[in-house]
Scaffold this motif. Sequence first.
Motif, PDB file in Angstrom:
ATOM      1  N   LYS A 120      43.855  38.944  22.513  1.00  0.00           N
ATOM      2  CA  LYS A 120      44.316  38.390  22.579  1.00  0.00           C
ATOM      3  C   LYS A 120      46.110  38.929  23.299  1.00  0.00           C
ATOM      4  CE  LYS A 120      44.212  33.835  19.566  1.00  0.00           C
ATOM      5  NZ  LYS A 120      43.831  34.106  18.486  1.00  0.00           N
ATOM      6  N   GLU A 121      45.696  40.371  22.003  1.00  0.00           N
ATOM      7  CA  GLU A 121      47.268  40.909  22.447  1.00  0.00           C
ATOM      8  C   GLU A 121      47.383  41.846  24.126  1.00  0.00           C
ATOM      9  OE1 GLU A 121      50.039  40.876  21.369  1.00  0.00           O
ATOM     10  OE2 GLU A 121      51.343  42.362  22.721  1.00  0.00           O
ATOM     11  N   TYR A 122      45.486  42.469  23.979  1.00  0.00           N
ATOM     12  CA  TYR A 122      45.736  43.055  25.754  1.00  0.00           C
ATOM     13  C   TYR A 122      45.947  42.220  26.327  1.00  0.00           C
ATOM     14  CZ  TYR A 122      42.901  45.715  28.633  1.00  0.00           C
ATOM     15  OH  TYR A 122      42.394  46.795  29.842  1.00  0.00           O
ATOM     16  N   PHE A 123      45.201  40.860  26.134  1.00  0.00           N
ATOM     17  CA  PHE A 123      45.371  39.728  27.571  1.00  0.00           C
ATOM     18  C   PHE A 123      46.771  39.247  27.769  1.00  0.00           C
ATOM     19  CE2 PHE A 123      44.409  35.471  29.623  1.00  0.00           C
ATOM     20  CZ  PHE A 123      44.462  35.977  30.758  1.00  0.00           C
ATOM     21  N   ARG A 124      47.780  39.460  26.529  1.00  0.00           N
ATOM     22  CA  ARG A 124      48.859  38.842  26.463  1.00  0.00           C
ATOM     23  C   ARG A 124      49.534  39.379  27.015  1.00  0.00           C
ATOM     24  NH1 ARG A 124      48.943  36.486  21.248  1.00  0.00           N
ATOM     25  NH2 ARG A 124      49.050  38.181  20.469  1.00  0.00           N
ATOM     26  N   GLN A 125      49.382  41.419  27.639  1.00  0.00           N
ATOM     27  CA  GLN A 125      49.888  42.068  28.302  1.00  0.00           C
ATOM     28  C   GLN A 125      50.127  42.280  29.499  1.00  0.00           C
ATOM     29  OE1 GLN A 125      50.203  45.732  26.498  1.00  0.00           O
ATOM     30  NE2 GLN A 125      50.035  45.485  24.350  1.00  0.00           N
ATOM     31  N   VAL A 126      48.968  41.502  29.740  1.00  0.00           N
ATOM     32  CA  VAL A 126      48.153  41.853  31.708  1.00  0.00           C
ATOM     33  C   VAL A 126      48.877  40.207  32.305  1.00  0.00           C
ATOM     34  CG1 VAL A 126      46.552  41.188  33.296  1.00  0.00           C
ATOM     35  CG2 VAL A 126      45.702  42.530  30.673  1.00  0.00           C
ATOM     36  N   LEU A 127      49.405  39.510  31.718  1.00  0.00           N
ATOM     37  CA  LEU A 127      50.559  38.545  31.787  1.00  0.00           C
ATOM     38  C   LEU A 127      50.902  38.997  31.919  1.00  0.00           C
ATOM     39  CD1 LEU A 127      48.727  34.649  30.183  1.00  0.00           C
ATOM     40  CD2 LEU A 127      47.342  36.857  32.274  1.00  0.00           C
ATOM     41  N   GLY A 128      52.097  39.493  30.504  1.00  0.00           N
ATOM     42  CA  GLY A 128      53.849  39.653  31.301  1.00  0.00           C
ATOM     43  C   GLY A 128      53.873  40.812  32.458  1.00  0.00           C
ATOM     44  N   ALA A 129      52.810  41.774  32.374  1.00  0.00           N
ATOM     45  CA  ALA A 129      52.879  42.577  33.562  1.00  0.00           C
ATOM     46  C   ALA A 129      52.749  41.755  34.705  1.00  0.00           C
ATOM     47  CB  ALA A 129      51.801  43.325  33.063  1.00  0.00           C
ATOM     48  N   LEU A 130      52.271  40.818  35.405  1.00  0.00           N
ATOM     49  CA  LEU A 130      51.796  39.945  36.190  1.00  0.00           C
ATOM     50  C   LEU A 130      53.067  39.589  35.913  1.00  0.00           C
ATOM     51  CD1 LEU A 130      48.209  38.271  36.497  1.00  0.00           C
ATOM     52  CD2 LEU A 130      49.154  40.376  37.177  1.00  0.00           C
ATOM     53  N   ASP A 131      53.595  38.683  35.511  1.00  0.00           N
ATOM     54  CA  ASP A 131      54.823  38.152  34.929  1.00  0.00           C
ATOM     55  C   ASP A 131      56.114  39.202  36.007  1.00  0.00           C
ATOM     56  OD1 ASP A 131      53.649  36.368  34.496  1.00  0.00           O
ATOM     57  OD2 ASP A 131      54.671  35.963  32.197  1.00  0.00           O
ATOM     58  N   ALA A 132      56.210  40.360  35.282  1.00  0.00           N
ATOM     59  CA  ALA A 132      56.856  41.341  35.620  1.00  0.00           C
ATOM     60  C   ALA A 132      56.982  41.897  37.739  1.00  0.00           C
ATOM     61  CB  ALA A 132      56.948  42.796  34.667  1.00  0.00           C
ATOM     62  N   LEU A 133      55.686  41.554  38.105  1.00  0.00           N
ATOM     63  CA  LEU A 133      55.278  42.047  38.920  1.00  0.00           C
ATOM     64  C   LEU A 133      55.817  40.798  40.165  1.00  0.00           C
ATOM     65  CD1 LEU A 133      52.593  44.072  38.767  1.00  0.00           C
ATOM     66  CD2 LEU A 133      54.828  44.907  38.783  1.00  0.00           C
ATOM     67  N   GLU A 134      55.988  39.531  39.215  1.00  0.00           N
ATOM     68  CA  GLU A 134      56.307  38.224  39.978  1.00  0.00           C
ATOM     69  C   GLU A 134      54.524  37.936  40.688  1.00  0.00           C
ATOM     70  OE1 GLU A 134      59.608  38.843  42.158  1.00  0.00           O
ATOM     71  OE2 GLU A 134      61.348  38.716  40.288  1.00  0.00           O
ATOM     72  N   ILE A 135      54.197  38.311  40.136  1.00  0.00           N
ATOM     73  CA  ILE A 135      52.492  37.354  40.894  1.00  0.00           C
ATOM     74  C   ILE A 135      52.272  36.750  39.917  1.00  0.00           C
ATOM     75  CG2 ILE A 135      50.219  38.340  40.675  1.00  0.00           C
ATOM     76  CD1 ILE A 135      50.762  41.349  41.236  1.00  0.00           C
ATOM     77  N   PRO A 136      52.405  35.032  40.546  1.00  0.00           N
ATOM     78  CA  PRO A 136      51.790  34.291  40.266  1.00  0.00           C
ATOM     79  C   PRO A 136      50.509  33.949  39.919  1.00  0.00           C
ATOM     80  CG  PRO A 136      52.328  33.834  42.623  1.00  0.00           C
ATOM     81  CD  PRO A 136      52.490  34.919  42.243  1.00  0.00           C
ATOM     82  N   TYR A 137      50.205  33.417  39.097  1.00  0.00           N
ATOM     83  CA  TYR A 137      48.854  32.749  38.572  1.00  0.00           C
ATOM     84  C   TYR A 137      48.989  32.075  37.403  1.00  0.00           C
ATOM     85  CZ  TYR A 137      50.829  34.575  33.895  1.00  0.00           C
ATOM     86  OH  TYR A 137      51.377  34.271  32.701  1.00  0.00           O
ATOM     87  N   GLU A 138      47.522  31.282  37.935  1.00  0.00           N
ATOM     88  CA  GLU A 138      46.810  30.667  36.733  1.00  0.00           C
ATOM     89  C   GLU A 138      46.021  30.824  35.381  1.00  0.00           C
ATOM     90  OE1 GLU A 138      45.163  26.855  38.482  1.00  0.00           O
ATOM     91  OE2 GLU A 138      47.370  26.872  39.826  1.00  0.00           O
ATOM     92  N   ILE A 139      46.084  30.302  34.215  1.00  0.00           N
ATOM     93  CA  ILE A 139      45.076  31.062  33.753  1.00  0.00           C
ATOM     94  C   ILE A 139      43.622  29.592  33.579  1.00  0.00           C
ATOM     95  CG2 ILE A 139      44.556  31.052  31.140  1.00  0.00           C
ATOM     96  CD1 ILE A 139      47.148  32.147  30.723  1.00  0.00           C
ATOM     97  N   ASP A 140      42.346  30.527  34.074  1.00  0.00           N
ATOM     98  CA  ASP A 140      41.840  29.535  34.110  1.00  0.00           C
ATOM     99  C   ASP A 140      40.679  29.279  33.013  1.00  0.00           C
ATOM    100  OD1 ASP A 140      39.424  28.028  34.896  1.00  0.00           O
ATOM    101  OD2 ASP A 140      38.996  28.895  37.081  1.00  0.00           O
ATOM    102  N   ALA A 141      40.764  28.799  32.002  1.00  0.00           N
ATOM    103  CA  ALA A 141      39.585  29.198  30.823  1.00  0.00           C
ATOM    104  C   ALA A 141      38.759  28.690  30.832  1.00  0.00           C
ATOM    105  CB  ALA A 141      40.337  28.307  29.244  1.00  0.00           C
ATOM    106  N   ARG A 142      38.073  28.399  31.976  1.00  0.00           N
ATOM    107  CA  ARG A 142      36.107  28.228  32.498  1.00  0.00           C
ATOM    108  C   ARG A 142      35.996  29.483  33.160  1.00  0.00           C
ATOM    109  NH1 ARG A 142      33.594  24.076  30.384  1.00  0.00           N
ATOM    110  NH2 ARG A 142      35.003  23.739  27.966  1.00  0.00           N
TER     111      ARG A 142
END
Length: 425
Positions: A233-255
């Motif tokens: 979970k922590e690994y994934f949080r950090q990936v998303l945090g970095a994408l936020d910082a780079l202003e790359i929009p994303y959607e989490i797709d649990a499937r």
Amino acid sequence: MANYQTPRGTQDILPSQSRKWLQIETLIRSVCDVYGYEEIRTPMFEDTKVFKRENDSSDMVNKEMYTFSVHGEDSMTLRPEGTAGIIRSFVQHKMYGNADLPVKLYYMGEMFRYERPQKGRYRQFNQFGIENIGVKSPMIDAEIIALGYSIVKGLGLQSVKVLINTLGDEQSRSTYREVLKDHFKDHLPELCEDCKRRYEINPLRLLDCKVDHDLECMKTAPSLEQSLNEESKEYFRQVLGALDALEIPYEIDARLVRGLDYYTHTVFEVVSTHPESGTQATVFGGGRYDNLVEYFGGPQMSGVGFGMGLERLLILAEAEQVPLEERPALDAYVMALGNVGSKPLELATEIRAAGYRCEFNAVPRSLKAQFKSVDRFRTKVAVIVGETELQQGMVNIKDIKNQTQITVPFEQVIDTLDRILGGEE
Ligand code: HAM
């Protein structure tokens, strides 16, 4: 008469298209260059075992490979993707011993999959891909998404979004596999034959089934998130945090589980949202793999990468009406009037040596026909060689745009072109 055609699912890239290809390839190479990726070229076919690894449940490996054996030698397979061959090469050449890790590789070339052809899906297609091997960091997962994203944006595509998910580490995945098995065990009779096989080998892939997609038991399947351990979970949080910082929009797709078996942790797909993108809307997709290097006999080392379909980039560029390069206008056309021997060819050669795009008239044709060629090539300057002028060592030069014409000695042709063509930029 036999009717020869391209094989189903393949296409010719004709000269009218090849500049667009070149433009895309040039953009890709320049982005890879600034990101510090070096090109690797591996064979187009490999020992089948490179792709068909133990317990692989993917359609690509089980149904779509072009596998052959020549003169009774070992079974070979045309590469359906780049990653496996690259990791084979990484281990074979002991790149894991590099002082500077990660090793950053990119590749571009034809891949082969026996799929049902449709727009955006071919049996031979061109894929650009990158692999970043040797360092496991959420920052690198985000970095490679940024790399792919900047290519798509650099080309001018607007309607794209990043879908992202995590499959977690080995421990989380194996917990989830058990959870899924438990969920699906009473639904086995409803599932398609492929899913029955997937249930045994890799239940995660059940979620990727196109046939059973709408079954109730698919919709109620527990999501992977609940099986993730804290580390994942922590690994994934950090990936998303970095994408936020780079202003790359994303959607989490649990499937999102992706079609290939080797992924761990981050998986992503970048899809087009343009209404004309069709059903094959994934521009690029990839993820992290923790176990491939070791599988091929290297040390325990993680990697991450993606593959991008170049045909799809072109289709989307067209749908979004992004202007791509056409054949450029011709700089000079050397016309021939009367019996002027090899002079037009000589002049064309000299003009080309000076770096100008040039054509010449090689067979006797009327002045009118030659001017039509000048028009069709969107020529900037016509160089007219006539019999009389030839005897005097002179040639006529016509600036097509201004419709002005002058007569100059042969030695001044290049200077005159420099002046006319240099002045117009
Ligand atoms: P993939 O999702 O199988 O991943 O393919 C990546 C991309 O290749 C797709 O998103 C699509 O653009 C293009 N593609 C795939 N199949 C076809 C086809 N039949 N016709 C046209 N385009 C196609 C991989 O191949 C992984 N090796 C990516 C990767 C690299 N993962 C980690 N590193």
